[in-house]
Design a protein around this motif. Structure first.
Motif, PDB file in Angstrom:
ATOM      1  N   GLU A 198       0.823  -1.212   0.000  1.00 27.94           N
ATOM      2  CA  GLU A 198       0.000   0.000   0.000  1.00 27.94           C
ATOM      3  C   GLU A 198       0.864   1.273   0.000  1.00 27.94           C
ATOM      4  O   GLU A 198       0.341   2.381   0.136  1.00 27.94           O
ATOM      5  N   HIS A 199       2.141   1.097  -0.163  1.00 28.44           N
ATOM      6  CA  HIS A 199       3.107   2.198  -0.063  1.00 28.44           C
ATOM      7  C   HIS A 199       3.748   2.535  -1.407  1.00 28.44           C
ATOM      8  O   HIS A 199       4.531   3.472  -1.516  1.00 28.44           O
ATOM      9  N   ILE A 200       3.405   1.768  -2.430  1.00 25.18           N
ATOM     10  CA  ILE A 200       4.074   1.884  -3.727  1.00 25.18           C
ATOM     11  C   ILE A 200       3.865   3.265  -4.350  1.00 25.18           C
ATOM     12  O   ILE A 200       4.797   3.851  -4.934  1.00 25.18           O
ATOM     13  N   GLU A 201       2.677   3.823  -4.233  1.00 26.16           N
ATOM     14  CA  GLU A 201       2.438   5.137  -4.848  1.00 26.16           C
ATOM     15  C   GLU A 201       3.335   6.200  -4.216  1.00 26.16           C
ATOM     16  O   GLU A 201       3.859   7.065  -4.924  1.00 26.16           O
ATOM     17  N   GLU A 202       3.521   6.128  -2.929  1.00 32.18           N
ATOM     18  CA  GLU A 202       4.378   7.103  -2.258  1.00 32.18           C
ATOM     19  C   GLU A 202       5.826   6.968  -2.718  1.00 32.18           C
ATOM     20  O   GLU A 202       6.534   7.968  -2.918  1.00 32.18           O
ATOM     21  N   ILE A 203       6.279   5.726  -2.902  1.00 31.84           N
ATOM     22  CA  ILE A 203       7.630   5.510  -3.441  1.00 31.84           C
ATOM     23  C   ILE A 203       7.735   6.116  -4.834  1.00 31.84           C
ATOM     24  O   ILE A 203       8.690   6.842  -5.148  1.00 31.84           O
ATOM     25  N   ALA A 204       6.743   5.834  -5.672  1.00 32.80           N
ATOM     26  CA  ALA A 204       6.759   6.329  -7.052  1.00 32.80           C
ATOM     27  C   ALA A 204       6.845   7.846  -7.101  1.00 32.80           C
ATOM     28  O   ALA A 204       7.639   8.424  -7.862  1.00 32.80           O
ATOM     29  N   LYS A 205       6.025   8.512  -6.310  1.00 35.08           N
ATOM     30  CA  LYS A 205       6.033   9.982  -6.295  1.00 35.08           C
ATOM     31  C   LYS A 205       7.371  10.526  -5.790  1.00 35.08           C
ATOM     32  O   LYS A 205       7.910  11.495  -6.331  1.00 35.08           O
ATOM     33  N   THR A 206       7.922   9.874  -4.787  1.00 34.72           N
ATOM     34  CA  THR A 206       9.172  10.354  -4.185  1.00 34.72           C
ATOM     35  C   THR A 206      10.349  10.195  -5.128  1.00 34.72           C
ATOM     36  O   THR A 206      11.146  11.126  -5.311  1.00 34.72           O
ATOM     37  N   ILE A 207      10.474   9.034  -5.741  1.00 30.96           N
ATOM     38  CA  ILE A 207      11.636   8.809  -6.613  1.00 30.96           C
ATOM     39  C   ILE A 207      11.555   9.671  -7.873  1.00 30.96           C
ATOM     40  O   ILE A 207      12.580  10.131  -8.383  1.00 30.96           O
ATOM     41  N   LYS A 208      10.343   9.894  -8.366  1.00 33.34           N
ATOM     42  CA  LYS A 208      10.172  10.785  -9.518  1.00 33.34           C
ATOM     43  C   LYS A 208      10.626  12.195  -9.165  1.00 33.34           C
ATOM     44  O   LYS A 208      11.314  12.860  -9.953  1.00 33.34           O
ATOM     45  N   ILE A 243      -0.935   1.810 -10.289  1.00 34.97           N
ATOM     46  CA  ILE A 243      -0.942   2.965  -9.390  1.00 34.97           C
ATOM     47  C   ILE A 243       0.333   3.787  -9.570  1.00 34.97           C
ATOM     48  O   ILE A 243       0.301   5.022  -9.671  1.00 34.97           O
ATOM     49  N   ALA A 244       1.473   3.095  -9.624  1.00 32.14           N
ATOM     50  CA  ALA A 244       2.749   3.795  -9.769  1.00 32.14           C
ATOM     51  C   ALA A 244       2.860   4.504 -11.112  1.00 32.14           C
ATOM     52  O   ALA A 244       3.476   5.570 -11.224  1.00 32.14           O
ATOM     53  N   GLU A 245       2.234   3.920 -12.135  1.00 31.23           N
ATOM     54  CA  GLU A 245       2.351   4.453 -13.489  1.00 31.23           C
ATOM     55  C   GLU A 245       1.691   5.824 -13.643  1.00 31.23           C
ATOM     56  O   GLU A 245       1.930   6.526 -14.620  1.00 31.23           O
ATOM     57  N   LYS A 246       0.892   6.216 -12.686  1.00 31.04           N
ATOM     58  CA  LYS A 246       0.319   7.562 -12.708  1.00 31.04           C
ATOM     59  C   LYS A 246       1.401   8.619 -12.493  1.00 31.04           C
ATOM     60  O   LYS A 246       1.200   9.794 -12.815  1.00 31.04           O
ATOM     61  N   HIS A 247       2.549   8.191 -11.972  1.00 28.03           N
ATOM     62  CA  HIS A 247       3.577   9.142 -11.583  1.00 28.03           C
ATOM     63  C   HIS A 247       4.900   8.963 -12.323  1.00 28.03           C
ATOM     64  O   HIS A 247       5.666   9.920 -12.442  1.00 28.03           O
ATOM     65  N   ILE A 248       5.194   7.749 -12.788  1.00 27.34           N
ATOM     66  CA  ILE A 248       6.497   7.466 -13.385  1.00 27.34           C
ATOM     67  C   ILE A 248       6.372   6.301 -14.356  1.00 27.34           C
ATOM     68  O   ILE A 248       5.499   5.436 -14.187  1.00 27.34           O
ATOM     69  N   GLU A 249       7.216   6.272 -15.368  1.00 29.07           N
ATOM     70  CA  GLU A 249       7.189   5.174 -16.349  1.00 29.07           C
ATOM     71  C   GLU A 249       7.564   3.858 -15.665  1.00 29.07           C
ATOM     72  O   GLU A 249       8.477   3.805 -14.838  1.00 29.07           O
ATOM     73  N   ILE A 250       6.848   2.796 -16.032  1.00 25.52           N
ATOM     74  CA  ILE A 250       7.047   1.480 -15.418  1.00 25.52           C
ATOM     75  C   ILE A 250       7.736   0.527 -16.383  1.00 25.52           C
ATOM     76  O   ILE A 250       7.388   0.458 -17.564  1.00 25.52           O
TER      77      ILE A 250
END
Length: 287
Positions: A198-208, A243-250
């Motif tokens: 449940e934390h993947i989106e936060e990782i995605a936003k942060t690394i981007k 979910i992550a793809e909303k913020h960064i390429e997967i």
């Protein structure tokens, strides 16, 4: 440069993944963190990260790459991804310097847990490395403390959230430095149901926000301290990626490669032909 590399690097681009090869040089013998899911081994039969047939000396790496190119002319990337961490010792940077001198046209790719990435950023760049993969499994210290047992930093062993705070801060600082130098950064996360799913989106936003270009979410292999946790289902993995793809390429083509993999991913692994008669050191440090 990023577009050019993506077209040739099988671990960064989907089209490249099917057409080009890589060789992993297992020169990194020890690690400076202990992930609860990680069990490093020297063997011939497991297809996963953290495993190799043995440890290669940097001085022998150029000869191994020459042989690998004879076996698979489609190799475009020389990577170092273990079996320990690439920056826990100096062996990876030494190896990249030798490879860059002998094969400047090949892409050099380093994978790391990121604990010391900021410290060695310039040396990595000067050794010819232009793509770096950082494994970041959480950006929240509470969650990260459930994934790592400890870190060894500046001669001291840290545990719990204290260890997690150090690791996360250094990882993000390392990505910042690589980004500043113009090095392409991919981030890997191991998807662990019940811990970081449940934390993947936060990782995605942060690394981007810190300059990562690509995100690779890979399923947990249940083992070591997390052997009781089931691997994520395809549905859980796809949900996390969407979910992550909303913020960064997967990136969706990861094969859980060994630290001594050779060839085009998904086809015949040539490591047995490459290393079969080669003399290795028999063991490596468990850090």
């Amino acid at each position: 440069m990023i577009n050019h590399i993506s077209k040739l690097h099988p671990c960064l681009g989907g089209e490249a993944h099917l057409n080009f090869g890589r060789i992993h040089l297992p020169v990194s013998s020890s690690c400076n963190i202990q992930c609860r899911f990680c069990k490093r081994e020297c063997n011939n039969n497991e297809e996963r990260p953290g495993v190799s047939k043995g440890i290669l000396a940097p001085k022998d790496a150029v000869g191994i790459v020459k042989r690998a190119l004879e076996l698979c002319p489609q190799i475009t990337v020389v990577g170092i991804a273990g079996p320990g961490d690439t920056l826990a010792t100096t062996e990876a940077i030494k190896t990249f310097r030798l490879i860059d001198e002998a094969y400047p046209e090949l892409i050099k790719c380093l994978s790391t847990n990121g604990l010391l990435l900021y410290r060695y950023a310039k040396e990595i760049y000067d050794a010819g490395v232009r793509t770096v993969t950082v494994t970041i499994n959480a950006v929240d210290p509470c969650i990260q403390s459930k994934i790592i047992s400890h870190v060894i930093y500046e001669g001291k062993k840290y545990y719990g959230e204290e260890a997690a705070i150090i690791l996360i801060a250094n990882q993000l600082k390392g990505i910042d430095e690589m980004n500043r130098l113009g090095v392409m950064v991919k981030v890997n996360s191991v998807l662990i149901p019940g811990i970081n799913d449940e934390h993947i989106e936060e990782i995605a936003k942060t690394i981007k926000a810190h300059g990562a270009t690509l995100y690779n979410i890979i399923p947990l292999i249940p083992q070591h301290e997390l052997s009781h946790i089931h691997a994520p289902t395809c549905e859980q993995l796809n949900k996390a990626r969407e979910i992550a793809e909303k913020h960064i390429e997967i990136f969706r083509h990861c094969k859980h490669c060994r630290a001594d993999a050779c060839g085009i991913p998904g086809r015949e692994d040539l490591s047995n032909k490459l290393y079969g008669t080669y003399k290795y050191l028999e063991t490596f440090s468990h850090g």
